[in-house]
Design a protein around this motif. Structure first.
Motif, PDB file in Angstrom:
ATOM      1  N   ARG A 183       0.406   4.306   0.685  1.00 28.96           N
ATOM      2  CA  ARG A 183       0.435   4.928   1.917  1.00 28.96           C
ATOM      3  C   ARG A 183       1.331   4.534   2.971  1.00 28.96           C
ATOM      4  O   ARG A 183       1.711   5.446   3.898  1.00 28.96           O
ATOM      5  N   GLU A 184       1.703   3.336   2.925  1.00 26.59           N
ATOM      6  CA  GLU A 184       2.750   2.929   4.113  1.00 26.59           C
ATOM      7  C   GLU A 184       4.160   3.598   3.794  1.00 26.59           C
ATOM      8  O   GLU A 184       4.891   3.789   4.523  1.00 26.59           O
ATOM      9  N   ASP A 229       0.829  -1.031  -0.076  1.00 30.15           N
ATOM     10  CA  ASP A 229       0.108   0.002  -0.021  1.00 30.15           C
ATOM     11  C   ASP A 229       0.861   1.085   0.071  1.00 30.15           C
ATOM     12  O   ASP A 229       1.828   1.296   1.000  1.00 30.15           O
TER      13      ASP A 229
END
Length: 83
Positions: A80-81, A78
């Motif tokens: 966003r990580e 992801d």
């Protein structure tokens, strides 16, 4: 029995600012600045590494094509990580 499923995971190295591979495919070592670049390298190299390092000539000669084609489970992180 010939192993037919392999896993590849992209992991972000914040210090080096690259994604690197964690995989059960012998010889597959990837470092890339973007996920798209990582995925492109993986698609180009993974099958060759599986054939070279996980299959013998006897495996290839004695089995049907459908029995030796490996499955690669690609775990795209992801984004966003990473941010």
């Amino acid at each position: 029995m010939l192993k037919r499923t392999f896993r590849v995971k992209a992991v972000w190295d914040d210090e080096a600012k690259v994604f690197y591979s964690e995989s059960d495919i012998e010889g597959l070592h990837i470092e890339a600045a973007t996920l798209d670049e990582f995925e492109e390298i993986m698609m180009d190299e993974a099958i060759d590494m599986i054939i070279s390092n996980h299959m013998s000539a006897a495996d290839i000669a004695s089995r049907s094509f459908k029995d030796i084609v490996p499955a690669i489970i690609w775990q795209r992180p992801d984004v966003r990580e990473v941010a």
